[in-house]
Design a protein around this motif. Structure first.
Motif, PDB file in Angstrom:
ATOM      1  N   GLN A 127       0.829  -1.205   0.000  1.00 50.73           N
ATOM      2  CA  GLN A 127       0.000   0.000   0.000  1.00 50.73           C
ATOM      3  C   GLN A 127       0.862   1.253   0.000  1.00 50.73           C
ATOM      4  O   GLN A 127       0.502   2.246  -0.605  1.00 50.73           O
ATOM      5  N   ASP A 128       1.993   1.212   0.691  1.00 49.03           N
ATOM      6  CA  ASP A 128       2.908   2.347   0.729  1.00 49.03           C
ATOM      7  C   ASP A 128       3.406   2.627  -0.695  1.00 49.03           C
ATOM      8  O   ASP A 128       3.953   1.743  -1.359  1.00 49.03           O
ATOM      9  N   LEU A 129       3.206   3.851  -1.167  1.00 49.42           N
ATOM     10  CA  LEU A 129       3.505   4.177  -2.554  1.00 49.42           C
ATOM     11  C   LEU A 129       4.992   4.066  -2.895  1.00 49.42           C
ATOM     12  O   LEU A 129       5.351   3.642  -3.997  1.00 49.42           O
ATOM     13  N   LYS A 130       5.865   4.430  -1.971  1.00 51.49           N
ATOM     14  CA  LYS A 130       7.305   4.306  -2.231  1.00 51.49           C
ATOM     15  C   LYS A 130       7.690   2.837  -2.370  1.00 51.49           C
ATOM     16  O   LYS A 130       8.408   2.455  -3.299  1.00 51.49           O
ATOM     17  N   LYS A 131       7.201   2.001  -1.464  1.00 50.48           N
ATOM     18  CA  LYS A 131       7.492   0.567  -1.550  1.00 50.48           C
ATOM     19  C   LYS A 131       6.877  -0.043  -2.803  1.00 50.48           C
ATOM     20  O   LYS A 131       7.479  -0.912  -3.441  1.00 50.48           O
ATOM     21  N   ARG A 132       5.688   0.406  -3.166  1.00 49.93           N
ATOM     22  CA  ARG A 132       5.029  -0.089  -4.385  1.00 49.93           C
ATOM     23  C   ARG A 132       5.897   0.217  -5.609  1.00 49.93           C
ATOM     24  O   ARG A 132       6.080  -0.632  -6.480  1.00 49.93           O
ATOM     25  N   ALA A 133       6.430   1.428  -5.663  1.00 50.37           N
ATOM     26  CA  ALA A 133       7.307   1.803  -6.772  1.00 50.37           C
ATOM     27  C   ALA A 133       8.572   0.954  -6.772  1.00 50.37           C
ATOM     28  O   ALA A 133       9.055   0.535  -7.834  1.00 50.37           O
ATOM     29  N   GLN A 134       9.121   0.663  -5.590  1.00 46.24           N
ATOM     30  CA  GLN A 134      10.315  -0.177  -5.497  1.00 46.24           C
ATOM     31  C   GLN A 134      10.026  -1.593  -5.992  1.00 46.24           C
ATOM     32  O   GLN A 134      10.831  -2.179  -6.727  1.00 46.24           O
ATOM     33  N   VAL A 135       8.869  -2.136  -5.605  1.00 48.72           N
ATOM     34  CA  VAL A 135       8.480  -3.473  -6.065  1.00 48.72           C
ATOM     35  C   VAL A 135       8.378  -3.495  -7.582  1.00 48.72           C
ATOM     36  O   VAL A 135       8.919  -4.390  -8.243  1.00 48.72           O
ATOM     37  N   ARG A 136       7.712  -2.516  -8.144  1.00 53.42           N
ATOM     38  CA  ARG A 136       7.560  -2.467  -9.606  1.00 53.42           C
ATOM     39  C   ARG A 136       8.910  -2.312 -10.298  1.00 53.42           C
ATOM     40  O   ARG A 136       9.158  -2.919 -11.344  1.00 53.42           O
ATOM     41  N   MET A 137       9.789  -1.481  -9.728  1.00 52.37           N
ATOM     42  CA  MET A 137      11.109  -1.266 -10.316  1.00 52.37           C
ATOM     43  C   MET A 137      11.900  -2.579 -10.341  1.00 52.37           C
ATOM     44  O   MET A 137      12.492  -2.940 -11.365  1.00 52.37           O
ATOM     45  N   ILE A 138      11.892  -3.311  -9.236  1.00 52.22           N
ATOM     46  CA  ILE A 138      12.632  -4.572  -9.159  1.00 52.22           C
ATOM     47  C   ILE A 138      12.028  -5.609 -10.096  1.00 52.22           C
ATOM     48  O   ILE A 138      12.746  -6.278 -10.850  1.00 52.22           O
ATOM     49  N   ALA A 139      10.711  -5.747 -10.075  1.00 53.89           N
ATOM     50  CA  ALA A 139      10.042  -6.709 -10.959  1.00 53.89           C
ATOM     51  C   ALA A 139      10.328  -6.381 -12.420  1.00 53.89           C
ATOM     52  O   ALA A 139      10.670  -7.273 -13.212  1.00 53.89           O
ATOM     53  N   ASP A 140      10.211  -5.111 -12.789  1.00 49.19           N
ATOM     54  CA  ASP A 140      10.477  -4.717 -14.170  1.00 49.19           C
ATOM     55  C   ASP A 140      11.929  -4.971 -14.559  1.00 49.19           C
ATOM     56  O   ASP A 140      12.214  -5.385 -15.682  1.00 49.19           O
TER      57      ASP A 140
END
Length: 191
Positions: A67-80
């Motif tokens: 839910q945390d937007l910074k962590k969400r962006a980090q997850v997407r960055m790593i997955a991508d």
């Protein structure tokens, strides 16, 4: 590919496909029963990260995006980074083109990608890729480490990746989705 034509989803899967494995982990984490139709990727097509996004939208528990937007962006960055920057460079179609140098090519591509990933994870990791909750990034990491091991990449320079992978492989969803346990796994590769 995942279809929802019946009561249970149908996953068109190849036992060793990183893409299929990511989806199997997501389905296991979310407790969704599904049927498998084996597909030989040497002849047919593969899966998309979009399936995991679809599962996240339709079955939001447990969350694979924080839910945390910074962590969400980090997850997407790593997955991508994994699914766009590392994994495609050692797909079957690319490796066929590399001929005799395919093992060296795959090792170099994975090692290059892992160097950047290791640096990122040193800033984002807790128990897993981003903090202490399993995320979409973790679903991408484990199949890629499996490929690295398959191509005999030296994992010594990547202690954070190795630690996270080991922790994830202890979780039931990662165990039951392992390529060695799939219905189309050749007998000599079964666990």
């Amino acid at each position: 590919m995942l279809t929802m034509a019946s009561e249970k989803p149908i996953l068109y899967s190849y036992f060793r496909s990183s893409c299929s494995w990511r989806v199997r982990i997501a389905l296991a984490l979310k407790g969704i029963a599904y049927d498998v139709v084996p597909v030989n990727l040497l002849k047919d097509g593969g899966q998309q990260l979009a399936i995991i996004h679809y599962l996240e939208d339709t079955c939001p528990n447990p969350r694979l995006l924080p839910q945390d937007l910074k962590k969400r962006a980090q997850v997407r960055m790593i997955a991508d980074h994994i699914v766009s920057g590392i994994q495609p460079l050692q797909n079957l179609s690319i490796l066929k083109q590399m001929g005799e140098k395919k093992m060296e090519w795959a090792r170099n591509c994975i090692a290059s990608g892992f160097q950047a990933l290791e640096q990122t994870l040193q800033h984002t990791a807790g128990c897993y890729c981003v903090g202490d909750e399993v995320s979409m990034a973790d679903l991408c990491l484990v199949p890629q480490v499996f490929n690295a091991e398959r191509f005999k990449v030296d994992m010594g320079p990547y202690p954070t990746i190795t630690r996270i992978n080991k922790a994830l492989l202890e979780l039931e969803a990662f165990k039951v989705s392992h390529p060695s346990l799939q219905p189309d796994t050749p007998a000599e590769l079964r666990a």
